[in-house]
Design an enzyme around this catalytic site. Structure first.
Site, short mmCIF file in Angstrom:
data_model
loop_
_atom_site.label_atom_id
_atom_site.label_comp_id
_atom_site.label_asym_id
_atom_site.label_seq_id
_atom_site.Cartn_x
_atom_site.Cartn_y
_atom_site.Cartn_z
N ARG A 21 0.81 -1.24 0.13
CA ARG A 21 0.08 0.03 0.30
C ARG A 21 0.73 1.25 0.00
NH1 ARG A 21 -3.49 0.00 5.04
NH2 ARG A 21 -1.40 -1.22 5.75
N ASN A 39 -6.23 -2.49 2.33
CA ASN A 39 -6.32 -4.12 2.34
C ASN A 39 -7.76 -4.55 2.72
OD1 ASN A 39 -3.37 -4.32 2.53
ND2 ASN A 39 -3.31 -4.24 4.78
#
Length: 93
Positions: A21, A39
């Site tokens: 990320r 996520n």
């Protein structure tokens, strides 16, 4: 006025717990995009890319090419997306 493009992508593989990320956020910011990387419960990462169409395509191509070296991307699913409210920056959550 510049036309903006939005794409939602779901990235599957070894993409959680490997800095995916944050690397995506850095790449998106370098491209001048807003959106998010987060996520999901199934182990994938959802990415919203919003901005200049060429830059959005660049980020999606980067994801499909495997993203950061620490990740192992198995597949990337995408669909056009028009957010209800335009994101003003790229976040991770």
């Amino acid at each position: 006025m510049m036309t903006k493009k939005g794409v939602l992508a779901w990235v599957h593989g070894r993409v959680q717990g490997v800095g995916f990320r944050y690397s995506t956020q850095q790449q998106a910011r370098e491209l001048g995009l807003s959106g998010h990387a987060r996520n999901l419960d199934d182990g994938s990462v959802e990415v919203l890319a919003w901005g200049d169409p060429e830059q959005v395509d660049s980020l999606i191509n980067w994801l499909k090419a495997g993203g950061p070296r620490s990740a192992k991307v198995e597949r990337v699913l995408t669909e056009p997306h028009q957010p209800q409210q335009e994101p003003d920056r790229f976040t991770t959550n």
